[in-house]
Write a protein that holds these residues in place. Sequence first.
Motif, PDB file in Angstrom:
ATOM      1  N   ARG A  27      10.856   8.067  -9.143  1.00 20.25           N
ATOM      2  CA  ARG A  27      11.010   8.999 -10.273  1.00 20.25           C
ATOM      3  C   ARG A  27      12.393   9.649 -10.235  1.00 20.25           C
ATOM      4  NH1 ARG A  27       5.486  12.234  -9.598  1.00 20.25           N
ATOM      5  NH2 ARG A  27       4.060  10.639 -10.377  1.00 20.25           N
ATOM      6  N   GLY A  28      12.771  10.138  -9.075  1.00 17.49           N
ATOM      7  CA  GLY A  28      14.073  10.783  -8.944  1.00 17.49           C
ATOM      8  C   GLY A  28      15.219   9.840  -9.214  1.00 17.49           C
ATOM      9  N   LEU A  31      15.472   9.111 -12.977  1.00 17.95           N
ATOM     10  CA  LEU A  31      16.040  10.265 -13.671  1.00 17.95           C
ATOM     11  C   LEU A  31      17.535  10.396 -13.392  1.00 17.95           C
ATOM     12  CD1 LEU A  31      13.147  12.801 -13.055  1.00 17.95           C
ATOM     13  CD2 LEU A  31      13.909  11.939 -15.280  1.00 17.95           C
ATOM     14  N   SER A  36      19.595  12.641 -16.116  1.00 20.07           N
ATOM     15  CA  SER A  36      18.817  13.885 -16.075  1.00 20.07           C
ATOM     16  C   SER A  36      18.906  14.464 -14.668  1.00 20.07           C
ATOM     17  CB  SER A  36      17.361  13.611 -16.458  1.00 20.07           C
ATOM     18  OG  SER A  36      17.271  13.004 -17.714  1.00 20.07           O
ATOM     19  N   GLN A  38      19.211  17.534 -13.351  1.00 20.63           N
ATOM     20  CA  GLN A  38      18.405  18.675 -12.922  1.00 20.63           C
ATOM     21  C   GLN A  38      16.976  18.243 -12.598  1.00 20.63           C
ATOM     22  OE1 GLN A  38      20.273  21.170 -12.378  1.00 20.63           O
ATOM     23  NE2 GLN A  38      18.656  22.443 -11.565  1.00 20.63           N
ATOM     24  N   GLU A  39      16.415  17.385 -13.423  1.00 22.71           N
ATOM     25  CA  GLU A  39      15.051  16.889 -13.179  1.00 22.71           C
ATOM     26  C   GLU A  39      15.015  15.986 -11.947  1.00 22.71           C
ATOM     27  OE1 GLU A  39      13.618  15.054 -16.744  1.00 22.71           O
ATOM     28  OE2 GLU A  39      14.194  16.781 -17.953  1.00 22.71           O
ATOM     29  N   ALA A  40      16.035  15.179 -11.768  1.00 30.94           N
ATOM     30  CA  ALA A  40      16.112  14.309 -10.594  1.00 30.94           C
ATOM     31  C   ALA A  40      16.208  15.147  -9.323  1.00 30.94           C
ATOM     32  CB  ALA A  40      17.314  13.377 -10.705  1.00 30.94           C
ATOM     33  N   GLN A  42      14.991  18.083  -8.819  1.00 25.79           N
ATOM     34  CA  GLN A  42      13.657  18.622  -8.547  1.00 25.79           C
ATOM     35  C   GLN A  42      12.777  17.581  -7.856  1.00 25.79           C
ATOM     36  OE1 GLN A  42      12.321  19.866 -12.394  1.00 25.79           O
ATOM     37  NE2 GLN A  42      13.370  21.847 -12.275  1.00 25.79           N
ATOM     38  N   GLN A  43      12.845  16.339  -8.300  1.00 27.55           N
ATOM     39  CA  GLN A  43      12.035  15.278  -7.704  1.00 27.55           C
ATOM     40  C   GLN A  43      12.445  15.027  -6.248  1.00 27.55           C
ATOM     41  OE1 GLN A  43       9.341  13.768  -9.134  1.00 27.55           O
ATOM     42  NE2 GLN A  43       9.702  15.255 -10.760  1.00 27.55           N
TER      43      GLN A  43
END
Length: 70
Positions: A27-28, A31, A36, A38-40, A42-43
Amino acid sequence: HWPEARKRDYRFPASESFDLSSTQYERGRVLFKKGSLQEALQQFELLINEFPYSKWIAESFYYRCEILFQ
């Protein structure tokens, strides 16, 4: 006693936990490639915190540092 053939088919108990670090890492990475960041981030931080002994921990730290660098 169960025969050897039946022991192999025996299911794990429901309380058995599974390592989902590979899914978290993918997922990271996806992303990150999409931009993305910021989302990566977080992952990857979730993976680092939840699975500290994962085989993906070194790569997660790499991507985390790369995102923070950018």
